[in-house]
Design an enzyme around this catalytic site. Structure first.
Site, PDB file in Angstrom:
ATOM      1  N   SER A   1       0.894 -27.031 -20.189  1.00 12.02           N
ATOM      2  CA  SER A   1       1.703 -25.845 -20.190  1.00 12.02           C
ATOM      3  C   SER A   1       0.523 -24.922 -19.138  1.00 12.02           C
ATOM      4  CB  SER A   1       1.108 -25.443 -21.417  1.00 12.02           C
ATOM      5  OG  SER A   1       1.842 -26.111 -22.979  1.00 12.02           O
TER       6      SER A   1
HETATM    7  N1  SAH Z   1      -0.423 -30.486 -25.572  1.00  9.82           N
HETATM    8  C1  SAH Z   1       0.253 -31.039 -24.028  1.00  9.82           C
HETATM    9  C2  SAH Z   1       1.282 -30.513 -23.736  1.00  9.82           C
HETATM   10  C3  SAH Z   1       2.648 -30.518 -24.068  1.00  9.82           C
HETATM   11  S1  SAH Z   1       4.140 -31.025 -23.500  1.00  9.82           S
HETATM   12  C4  SAH Z   1      -0.588 -30.755 -23.344  1.00  9.82           C
HETATM   13  O1  SAH Z   1      -1.903 -30.117 -23.491  1.00  9.82           O
HETATM   14  O2  SAH Z   1      -0.550 -31.457 -22.220  1.00  9.82           O
HETATM   15  C5  SAH Z   1       4.875 -31.628 -25.246  1.00  9.82           C
HETATM   16  C6  SAH Z   1       4.404 -32.829 -25.254  1.00  9.82           C
HETATM   17  O3  SAH Z   1       5.598 -33.142 -27.164  1.00  9.82           O
HETATM   18  C7  SAH Z   1       4.874 -34.219 -24.811  1.00  9.82           C
HETATM   19  O4  SAH Z   1       3.963 -34.935 -24.256  1.00  9.82           O
HETATM   20  C8  SAH Z   1       6.006 -35.047 -25.924  1.00  9.82           C
HETATM   21  O5  SAH Z   1       6.049 -36.165 -24.991  1.00  9.82           O
HETATM   22  C9  SAH Z   1       5.598 -34.531 -26.928  1.00  9.82           C
HETATM   23  N2  SAH Z   1       6.749 -34.574 -27.968  1.00  9.82           N
HETATM   24  C10 SAH Z   1       8.257 -34.347 -27.966  1.00  9.82           C
HETATM   25  N3  SAH Z   1       8.679 -34.627 -29.481  1.00  9.82           N
HETATM   26  C11 SAH Z   1       7.280 -34.874 -29.718  1.00  9.82           C
HETATM   27  C12 SAH Z   1       7.754 -36.039 -31.082  1.00  9.82           C
HETATM   28  N4  SAH Z   1       9.150 -35.599 -31.881  1.00  9.82           N
HETATM   29  N5  SAH Z   1       6.522 -35.979 -31.643  1.00  9.82           N
HETATM   30  C13 SAH Z   1       5.467 -36.004 -31.153  1.00  9.82           C
HETATM   31  N6  SAH Z   1       5.412 -36.226 -29.936  1.00  9.82           N
HETATM   32  C14 SAH Z   1       6.666 -35.435 -29.208  1.00  9.82           C
END
Ligand code: SAH
Length: 242
Positions: free
Chosen positions: A90
């Site tokens: 993000s």
């Molecule tokens: N917080 C992260 C960015 C998040 S991007 C950072 O600081 O870099 C969103 C992430 O959520 C992605 O990596 C995606 O694979 C994950 N995601 C999506 N659905 C999910 C689920 N059901 N359980 C765990 N992770 C999930």
């Protein structure tokens, strides 16, 4: 005599400057640090990030080290950056805003769904006691675990799996951050929120405008507040079957 010494000193100073290697690691570190300082001033303080502990954490965590080498030069820009597997880290402002919104206190424990690069987990880990984070894409989860370990974040635990069910063995949590969007909050996460705790999640359609929403548990009741409009990558896994 003094003038004589000075005559010798000038060429020595000049030559020592000239021989300093351009990509001296110290110089590179200084450059990342100054980019990070500018990020804090121009993207966070200039907007509405006012909590000094949050600003300090954003200043401290080396965001560029959470990114693949080929996109590292975008690390301190005012936008999200791709981290592989069609996922993004993000924008710094959104990380700071989500962190400020949950009002992190030193004794607290948090659950994050969507580890991604591990950056948001590191920012939280600077501010609270323990962070539990779940990532559904195995390669990202493993890389994040490695990065966090390398940087010495021993108060973060990374699990690879679907975050829909939360982390019941460690519940309840004072803070729950969901960093992927869905049209509803997974019920198990609401159940794992401690009394007085805050859950923040982008709620809305995939690819559309989502509402960054806070859920607070007050005397057993869940109160919802809208923070701002955002755009996050979708939450996948079990939530899509609901
Ligand atoms: N917080 C992260 C960015 C998040 S991007 C950072 O600081 O870099 C969103 C992430 O959520 C992605 O990596 C995606 O694979 C994950 N995601 C999506 N659905 C999910 C689920 N059901 N359980 C765990 N992770 C999930």
């Amino acid at each position: 005599m003094r003038r004589f010494a000075l005559l010798f000193l000038i060429p020595w100073v000049l030559s020592s400057c000239a021989s300093r290697p351009i990509d001296n690691p110290l110089t590179a570190e200084d450059d990342w640090l100054s980019q990070r300082e500018q990020m804090v001033e121009r993207q966070l303080e200039a907007r509405d990030i006012r909590t000094s502990r949050v600003l300090e954490a954003m200043w401290k965590v080396p965001r560029h080290l959470f990114m693949p080498a080929e996109v590292r030069h975008y690390a301190y820009g005012d936008s999200p950056v791709p981290i592989g597997e069609k996922q993004t880290i993000s924008q710094p402002y959104i990380v700071a805003l989500m962190t400020q919104t949950v009002d992190p206190q030193p004794h607290q424990r948090a659950l994050e769904i969507g580890t991604g690069s591990g950056y948001q987990a590191a920012v939280l880990a600077e501010l609270i006691r323990e962070v539990f984070t779940i990532e559904i894409i195995s390669s990202l989860g493993k890389r994040a675990r490695w990065t966090l370990e390398e940087l010495g974040y021993d108060n973060v635990e990374v699990r690879v799996g679907d975050g829909y069910q939360g982390w019941s063995e460690e519940a309840p949590f004072d803070i729950i951050l969901v960093t992927a969007a869905a049209d509803q909050v997974p019920q198990p996460l609401i159940e794992q929120l401690a009394e007085g705790g805050r859950l923040v999640m982008p709620i809305g359609p995939v690819g559309g405008i989502q509402a960054l929403t806070i859920l607070t548990r007050v005397e057993g009741e869940i109160i919802r507040t809208h923070v701002t409009d955002v755009r996050f990558v979708p939450m996948t896994g079990e939530i899509l079957k609901r």
